[in-house]
Design an enzyme around this catalytic site. Structure first.
Site, PDB file in Angstrom:
ATOM      1  N   SER A 151     118.919 -13.859 -73.946  1.00 37.25           N
ATOM      2  CA  SER A 151     118.550 -14.670 -72.787  1.00 37.25           C
ATOM      3  C   SER A 151     117.519 -15.704 -73.211  1.00 37.25           C
ATOM      4  CB  SER A 151     117.950 -13.788 -71.688  1.00 37.25           C
ATOM      5  OG  SER A 151     117.365 -14.568 -70.662  1.00 37.25           O
ATOM      6  N   TYR A 164     111.591  -7.548 -69.311  1.00 42.14           N
ATOM      7  CA  TYR A 164     112.851  -8.234 -69.579  1.00 42.14           C
ATOM      8  C   TYR A 164     112.707  -9.228 -70.721  1.00 42.14           C
ATOM      9  CZ  TYR A 164     117.040 -11.054 -68.879  1.00 42.14           C
ATOM     10  OH  TYR A 164     118.227 -11.729 -69.066  1.00 42.14           O
TER      11      TYR A 164
END
Length: 271
Positions: A151, A164
């Protein structure tokens, strides 16, 4: 596994593909993209119903499909499952698309420790272990390709998503190191760093999602990056510029900007 184009050059044409996160989002659309006669797709996912729907779509396109329902928070179980599946059908292309996206609720001051642990397992530790297990076998066969879906959050110290962004940052460094380690043995490694993609995970985010792309668009970009044996694909391209800006800014300025960012997210649906 290789096929000649009209121009004569060879492109990567995997016969057997194992896909994690295949029950929805990028994983599901990448499975559908690769589905055709003569291919075997091994599809892993957590949601049995959605996984079977993807499997039906892929079978309708002519592919042979094998499904497995499992949760990547069980790393040992995932490793055993991979070795079993690869022994039965040697994997040419491994796409590690499964992931969780959670952030600190706006009403809280910190993330839950249990959530950070789960993110570390699903987004980093288990994919890294699976990639290593695949690398061991692919290197012995001197062929194959491994895709790790990270990501753009990996590039930024997001105060509301430390778990995350941290887990994806770990995956980013691991992918680079793995490619450096096995690149001379006939095995490719590609890291994919997407921005916002229209998936069930991103739909939970209540804040703005600039340059949102569809999951089928993401699947096409991933397949092209594999074919070109790219080390790292960031999309949309704007996020590559933001990564560079993050690196160039003085640390105090960067931190001040990041602390001002706000985001919120709906709770994760029950599994």
């Amino acid at each position: 596994m290789a096929r000649r184009r009209p121009g004569g050059e060879i492109r990567f044409d995997p016969a057997t593909i194992l896909m994690t996160g295949a029950s929805s989002g990028i994983g599901a659309e990448t499975a559908r993209f690769y589905a055709r006669a003569g291919r075997t797709l091994i599809l892993w996912g957590r949601d049995a119903g959605r996984l079977e729907q993807v499997a039906r779509d892929c079978r309708a396109a002519g592919a042979t499909v094998i499904t497995r329902v499992l949760d990547l928070s069980d790393g040992q179980g995932a490793l055993a499952a991979f070795r079993q599946d690869d022994s039965a059908n040697p994997v040419d292309l491994l796409v590690l698309a499964a992931g969780l996206g959670d952030m600190r609720p706006s009403a809280d001051k910190t993330e839950r420790a249990e959530t950070v642990l789960e993110l570390g397992l699903v987004n980093y530790a288990t994919p890294a272990a699976l990639a290593t297990a695949a690398a061991e076998r692919m290197v012995a066969r001197r062929r194959g390709h491994i895709v790790l879906v990270g990501s753009v959050a990996a590039f930024h110290a997001l105060p509301f998503a430390a778990g995350y962004s941290g887990s994806k940052a770990g995956l980013t460094r691991f992918a680079e190191a793995l490619r450096n380690g096995i690149g001379d043995h006939g095995v490719g490694v590609t890291l994919i760093s997407p921005g916002f993609v229209d998936t069930p995970m991103s739909r939970r985010v209540a804040s703005a999602k600039p340059f949102l792309q569809s999951a089928p668009q993401a699947a096409r970009l991933i397949a092209r990056a594999v074919e070109e044996d790219r080390a790292h694909l960031i999309f949309p391209r704007l996020f590559a510029g933001l990564r560079l800006l993050d690196q160039l800014l003085p640390a105090p300025v960067r931190s001040a900007i990041l602390r001002r960012l706000k985001a919120d997210q709906a709770p994760r649906p029950a599994a």
